[in-house]
Design a protein around this motif. Structure first.
Motif, PDB file in Angstrom:
ATOM      1  N   ASP A  20       0.859  -1.174   0.000  1.00 14.27           N
ATOM      2  CA  ASP A  20       0.000   0.000   0.000  1.00 14.27           C
ATOM      3  C   ASP A  20       0.899   1.228   0.000  1.00 14.27           C
ATOM      4  OD1 ASP A  20      -2.482  -1.340   0.125  1.00 14.27           O
ATOM      5  OD2 ASP A  20      -2.200  -1.687   2.272  1.00 14.27           O
ATOM      6  N   GLY A  59      -3.483   3.622  -3.525  1.00 12.53           N
ATOM      7  CA  GLY A  59      -3.174   2.568  -4.473  1.00 12.53           C
ATOM      8  C   GLY A  59      -2.209   1.545  -3.920  1.00 12.53           C
ATOM      9  N   LYS A  60      -1.898   0.556  -4.752  1.00 13.68           N
ATOM     10  CA  LYS A  60      -0.980  -0.511  -4.389  1.00 13.68           C
ATOM     11  C   LYS A  60       0.140  -0.577  -5.422  1.00 13.68           C
ATOM     12  CE  LYS A  60      -3.801  -3.871  -1.837  1.00 13.68           C
ATOM     13  NZ  LYS A  60      -2.895  -3.973  -0.672  1.00 13.68           N
ATOM     14  N   GLY A  90       0.771  -0.688 -10.903  1.00 16.11           N
ATOM     15  CA  GLY A  90      -0.271  -0.362  -9.941  1.00 16.11           C
ATOM     16  C   GLY A  90      -0.525   1.096  -9.667  1.00 16.11           C
ATOM     17  N   VAL A  91       0.435   1.969  -9.944  1.00 15.65           N
ATOM     18  CA  VAL A  91       0.213   3.363  -9.568  1.00 15.65           C
ATOM     19  C   VAL A  91       0.131   4.305 -10.759  1.00 15.65           C
ATOM     20  CG1 VAL A  91       1.248   3.102  -7.285  1.00 15.65           C
ATOM     21  CG2 VAL A  91       2.679   3.776  -9.225  1.00 15.65           C
ATOM     22  N   PRO A 149      -5.586   5.238 -12.473  1.00 14.04           N
ATOM     23  CA  PRO A 149      -4.686   5.001 -11.343  1.00 14.04           C
ATOM     24  C   PRO A 149      -4.248   6.301 -10.682  1.00 14.04           C
ATOM     25  CG  PRO A 149      -4.078   3.615 -13.195  1.00 14.04           C
ATOM     26  CD  PRO A 149      -5.117   4.571 -13.704  1.00 14.04           C
ATOM     27  N   ILE A 150      -3.955   6.205  -9.382  1.00 15.49           N
ATOM     28  CA  ILE A 150      -3.681   7.392  -8.573  1.00 15.49           C
ATOM     29  C   ILE A 150      -2.483   8.179  -9.102  1.00 15.49           C
ATOM     30  CG2 ILE A 150      -2.277   6.057  -6.955  1.00 15.49           C
ATOM     31  CD1 ILE A 150      -4.551   9.069  -6.100  1.00 15.49           C
ATOM     32  N   GLY A 172      -5.899  -1.873 -15.299  1.00 18.93           N
ATOM     33  CA  GLY A 172      -6.031  -1.266 -13.977  1.00 18.93           C
ATOM     34  C   GLY A 172      -6.875  -0.013 -13.962  1.00 18.93           C
TER      35      GLY A 172
END
Length: 694
Positions: free
Chosen positions: A143, A148-149, A172-173, A516-517, A655
């Motif tokens: 995390d 996000g992860k 992931g980000v 995604p963030i 994602g």
């Protein structure tokens, strides 16, 4: 791995006897365009990151303090971003509280131990920190702040220049993964993506090898996704109960049925088309609208850009400059379906040699070198050549003449110290970017250098531009007389001029919270230097003037080609929306992005309308884009040459939270009249995929 983690942690926890300096070079297309210099002294690291490519690039300093586990407890970044906008970013963890502030956001969070913070203004060095943090956590996902992860995947180990390294992928980000190489001690050896490589200084000649490796790794990833999301069928496909948008009439027709066989439309029938015959797959349109696939006429293809484009309803792109070896390797994979992508129309990039040169295609210093580049592209069936900022204005005419002699068109920027009027006379068929056109009316081309960010910042002079003035009228007359079009990329100008720190720009309202963030934060930034409120007002006024120019050109019959200089697909949807803000009706904007582009490409006999015999490049949406252009932002199904794509599937694989649900797909019943032939060789949404044709 245990020894590696022990070494990493020991190295972080034990103060160094003396400072250690690590140097890396940023290499693009065989040329060094930047550097990373990191000085480590115990737990403190100072990083100087600089890129100068095509007169732009981030330049900032990072001061980092690492905790015992290798996760930063302090991270300060100061400098400038891509186009010179200010960067001031800070993260700190102390006494159980993490705080951060960046261009995009600020916040705080109670945390018993330091969380991994993902910086907004990133660098290759930051990716090394993320990889080491994930390894120290056992290689599992982490995390991260502000959301996000982060997922770490070990890809492979290899040896480069005698150094044993391991390649990791970070997911992931952001919209796209990042790749890093760590040596046995956990130190950063290289970081790379689709356009550039950052590698240890002194090993710059190995950058090409890493580019090939990056292309191979991304190809493997994209091929795997493509195999899951591309649905192909043996028999005909019936798209039932849909309204068809006709770009010729600008009207949305009554309920109809479209039949597709392999890559072409075989029939257009009234109503629901009657019962679905055996051996045919049915797609239920539920009263939605089908229109021809959209075009992005200013793209720079990446290995995965096709997935983003198809999910957004884009079925053709014009590649406006690329790494030549990459594109030549990609095109066959696209045509045989191994890589899911729109149709790609290649344009050959030719840049002049200068300290500001862009590192794409060919960079030439002489006419002879330029002519060789033109012939190279002609031999490989490129549609056009594209001339760029540093091209010697005196070379434009002979290069254009040679391109046309060989059957190609000519497009490009207006080179520095040249003018729109002159490049039109010298043979341009299309000018790239609306700012390249408009700056010809406000700059002194003999003195002012557009190889620098001036080609953007000088837009602040345009609000006072009189569109009835002689220079404007003369240029438009030349464009009309020589049938010269404009590749607008208005959305890119909007983003660069109007994006502001910590604000969701109007262009992003419909999609940003699905992404995604890391990408969300990237979009909440100021790209241009703003000295005062007057600068802010000038950029907003320049955007309004840009729309006025588009309106004027459209009224004068100048073809506007929708393009983005981007590869996300969302921006092309916004580009078409901007056409309506510039005075086109939604139907006219759709025509500009479909049939008009096919006409420009000389392919109107094959595409651009929904009719028997045309290529099955089409999009299904729930609403009526001919009355509300916003409907194109929610495709339910996209077809490229008869292959069915469900945007919801593509987005999930990338994602991204989907924007629309897929249509109902009814599998074909066996066609007993033809010996049982019929059905699908591709996976169906909601059905098992074990019959998929890989």
């Amino acid at each position: 791995m245990t020894r590696l983690l022990a070494f990493i942690l020991a190295g972080v926890a034990t103060p160094a006897l003396s400072a250690t300096t690590e140097r890396l070079s940023v290499v693009r297309n065989g040329e060094t365009i930047g550097s990373v210099v990191a000085v480590s002294d115990g737990r403190r690291v100072s990083v100087d990151y600089r890129v100068d490519d095509n007169g732009r690039g981030p330049k900032h300093r990072e001061d980092i303090v690492l905790g015992p586990d290798g996760i930063p407890v302090s991270w300060n970044i100061v400098g400038t971003s891509l186009m010179g906008g200010p960067v001031v970013e800070r993260f700190a963890w102390a006494n159980g509280t993490a705080t951060w502030t960046s261009q995009a956001d600020q916040g705080s969070l109670s945390a018993a131990k330091p969380p991994l913070y993902v910086v907004n203004d990133t660098s290759p060095w930051a990716n090394g920190i993320y990889a080491r943090a994930a390894l120290a956590a056992g290689g599992r996902s982490l995390d991260v702040l502000p959301g996000g992860k982060l997922k770490l995947a070990r890809i492979r180990s290899t040896t480069i220049a005698g150094v044993s390294v391991t390649v990791y992928r970070l997911d992931g980000v952001d919209l796209r993964p990042s790749y890093v190489m760590l040596d046995k001690t956990g130190r950063l050896f290289a970081a790379f993506g689709d356009a550039s490589v950052t590698i240890r200084a002194g090993l710059e000649t190995r950058a090409a090898d890493l580019m090939k490796l990056a292309a191979s790794l991304e190809s493997d990833r994209v091929r795997a996704i493509s195999a899951k999301v591309a649905h192909r069928y043996d028999g005909p496909i019936r798209i039932r109960n849909v309204h068809i948008f006709d770009p010729v009439t600008g009207r949305r027709g009554p309920l109809s049925t479209i039949v597709v066989m392999r890559d072409a439309i075989s029939a257009v029938l009234p109503g629901d088309g009657g019962p679905v015959p055996d051996g045919e797959t049915a797609i239920e349109g539920d009263g939605g609208t089908v229109y021809p696939g959209l075009h992005d006429m200013h793209s720079h293809t990446t290995i995965d850009s096709g997935l983003f484009y198809l999910a957004a309803g884009v079925t053709t792109t014009r590649d406006m400059g690329n790494n030549n070896a990459f594109l030549q390797a990609l095109l066959p994979a696209v045509e045989d379906g191994a890589i899911s992508s729109p149709r790609i129309v290649p344009t050959g990039f030719i840049e002049g040699r200068s300290p500001y040169s862009a590192r794409n295609g060919f960079v030439v210093a002489t006419l002879d070198e330029g002519l060789k580049a033109v012939r190279w592209y002609a031999d490989r069936n490129y549609f056009q050549i594209k001339l760029y900022n540093s091209m010697n204005p005196d070379l434009v005419k002979p290069l254009a003449e040679e391109a046309k002699r060989l059957g190609m068109g000519v497009t490009g920027h207006v080179p520095a110290f040249d003018s729109p009027d002159r490049v039109i006379r010298d043979g341009y068929n299309t000018i790239a970017h609306i700012n390249q056109l408009m700056l010809g009316w406000v700059l002194d081309e003999s003195k002012e250098d557009t190889r620098t960010p001036l080609r953007l910042t000088a837009m602040t002079r345009t609000p006072a531009l009189d569109l009835s003035s002689g220079p404007v009228r003369n240029t438009i007359a030349l464009m009309k007389a020589n049938t010269v079009s404009l590749d607008t990329t208005a959305v890119t100008l909007e983003r660069l001029m109007l994006s502001r720190a910590r604000q969701v720009e109007t262009a992003d309202i419909d999609n940003l919270d699905h992404l995604p963030i890391g990408y969300q934060r990237y979009r909440k930034r100021t790209f241009v230097p703003l000295r005062n409120a007057g600068d802010d007002q000038a950029y907003h006024a320049a955007f309004d003037k840009m729309l006025d120019v588009m309106r004027l050109l459209h009224r004068n019959g100048i073809q506007l080609l929708p393009g983005t200089d981007d590869t996300t697909g969302f921006t092309l949807q916004r580009e078409v929306e901007l056409y309506t803000m510039a005075g086109m009706t939604p139907a006219e904007a759709l025509k500009a992005a479909t049939l008009d582009c096919e006409t420009y490409l000389g392919r109107a006999d094959r595409g651009g309308t929904i009719a028997r015999g045309k290529l099955a490049d089409l999009v299904l949406v729930a609403g009526d884009p001919s009355s509300n252009i916003n409907a194109i932002k929610r495709p339910k199904m996209v077809m490229r040459g008869g292959t069915v794509y469900l945007p919801s599937e593509i987005y999930e694989s990338l994602g991204i939270r989907p924007f629309a649900s897929p249509p109902t797909i009814v599998p074909a019943r066996p066609d007993l009249t033809n010996g049982g032939v019929g059905g699908s060789t591709g996976a169906l949404f909601g059905w098992p995929r074990d019959d998929h044709d890989d």
